[in-house]
Design an enzyme around this catalytic site. Structure first.
Site, mmCIF file in Angstrom:
data_model
loop_
_atom_site.group_PDB
_atom_site.id
_atom_site.type_symbol
_atom_site.label_atom_id
_atom_site.label_comp_id
_atom_site.label_asym_id
_atom_site.label_seq_id
_atom_site.Cartn_x
_atom_site.Cartn_y
_atom_site.Cartn_z
ATOM 1 N N TRP A 8 16.097 -24.074 27.400
ATOM 2 C CA TRP A 8 15.910 -25.465 26.963
ATOM 3 C C TRP A 8 14.583 -26.057 27.432
ATOM 4 O O TRP A 8 14.251 -27.179 27.079
ATOM 5 C CB TRP A 8 17.093 -26.316 27.446
ATOM 6 N N HIS A 84 7.560 -16.978 33.033
ATOM 7 C CA HIS A 84 7.417 -17.382 31.625
ATOM 8 C C HIS A 84 5.942 -17.677 31.354
ATOM 9 O O HIS A 84 5.245 -18.177 32.243
ATOM 10 C CB HIS A 84 8.285 -18.615 31.363
ATOM 11 N N GLU A 148 8.060 -11.483 25.368
ATOM 12 C CA GLU A 148 7.758 -12.696 24.610
ATOM 13 C C GLU A 148 6.259 -12.751 24.318
ATOM 14 O O GLU A 148 5.476 -13.210 25.172
ATOM 15 C CB GLU A 148 8.131 -13.940 25.432
ATOM 16 N N SER A 184 10.030 -17.623 18.833
ATOM 17 C CA SER A 184 10.380 -18.078 17.480
ATOM 18 C C SER A 184 11.652 -17.451 16.920
ATOM 19 O O SER A 184 11.766 -17.214 15.711
ATOM 20 C CB SER A 184 9.210 -17.862 16.521
ATOM 21 N N GLY A 205 14.081 -20.347 22.461
ATOM 22 C CA GLY A 205 13.530 -21.594 22.991
ATOM 23 C C GLY A 205 13.909 -22.766 22.099
ATOM 24 O O GLY A 205 15.037 -23.249 22.121
ATOM 25 N N GLY A 206 12.962 -23.226 21.289
ATOM 26 C CA GLY A 206 13.145 -24.420 20.459
ATOM 27 C C GLY A 206 14.463 -24.472 19.704
ATOM 28 O O GLY A 206 15.157 -25.504 19.728
HETATM 29 P P1 PGA Z 1 10.543 -20.426 21.166
HETATM 30 O O1 PGA Z 1 10.386 -20.214 22.744
HETATM 31 O O2 PGA Z 1 11.853 -19.837 20.743
HETATM 32 O O3 PGA Z 1 10.485 -21.911 20.980
HETATM 33 O O4 PGA Z 1 9.392 -19.725 20.502
HETATM 34 C C1 PGA Z 1 10.820 -19.045 23.360
HETATM 35 C C2 PGA Z 1 10.555 -19.094 24.843
HETATM 36 O O5 PGA Z 1 9.509 -19.647 25.248
HETATM 37 O O6 PGA Z 1 11.364 -18.624 25.658
#
Ligand code: PGA
Length: 219
Positions: A8, A84, A148, A184, A205-206
């Protein structure tokens, strides 16, 4: 069991987390973990498995503003993100700190998730595996790795499943650990990514802020 890890970031409120945990349709197909900002961890525990997004690399003491692994353990946190790309870039986390964070987490039975991923330039230049290898320097046994790519985080761009599979195999062969994909991930691409060889889950993430999207991924 595959992992669906929900990052989050610096988002959420008491009300939004309550609504999320009341609506999520957990089942025994996936290990779903909610990575929340520190103040919400205590509240969410017991309702869902929780993870932290960061931890102090110090043992408890005079480190104003830091949150220690012992504190995370006491409120029931089971996982913690480490390194991260947002923390590496914006908070200048070093490999030394990451190694110390991993030690602190293991002392308190919290599983570290080490995030690694190449820049767009490294992907273009073809030296992405070397860049990932450098970021893996903090790795030790029983650490989960989240691949990532920096250029994929929050951009809507994702590598092909072939490209994801190549990096997953590279990490698995060298480090013999679980590998997640993040960047993403959404309801349209999650199933495809989850069935990619050597991938043990996703870090979302988002899209993780939307309970309907997560329900459609885990159903
Ligand atoms: P995202 O972020 O799904 O918004 O691309 C992933 C993350 O940073 O863990």
């Amino acid at each position: 069991m595959q992992n669906i890890f929900l990052n989050w970031k610096q988002n959420g409120s008491y009300a939004s987390i309550l609504s999320f945990v009341n609506q999520i349709k957990l089942n025994n197909k996936y290990n779903v973990v909610l990575f929340l900002p520190f103040p919400y961890l205590f509240f969410a525990n017991g309702k869902i498995i929780t993870g932290a997004q960061n931890v102090s690399h110090f043992k408890d003491g005079a480190y104003t503003g830091e949150v220690g692994a012992s504190m995370l353990q006491e409120v029931g946190v089971k996982y913690c993100l480490i390194g991260h790309s947002e923390r590496r870039a914006l908070f200048e986390e070093t490999s030394f700190q990451l190694k110390e964070k991993i030690k602190r987490l293991k002392e308190h039975n919290i599983t570290p998730i080490l995030c690694v991923g190449e820049s767009q330039k490294a992907r273009k230049d073809g030296n992405y595996l070397q860049e990932i290898e450098r970021q893996m320097s903090a790795f030790s046994q029983n650490v989960i790795v989240a691949y990532e790519p920096i250029w994929s985080i929050g951009t809507g761009l994702i590598p092909s499943t072939h490209e994801i599979a190549e990096v997953a195999l590279f990490i698995k062969k060298a480090y013999n650990t679980e590998v997640l994909y993040g960047g993403s991930v959404n309801e349209a691409n999650a199933k495809n990514i989850l069935s990619t060889s050597n991938i043990n889950g996703v870090l979302v993430g988002g899209a993780s802020l939307n309970v309907n999207i997560i329900n459609s991924i885990i159903l």
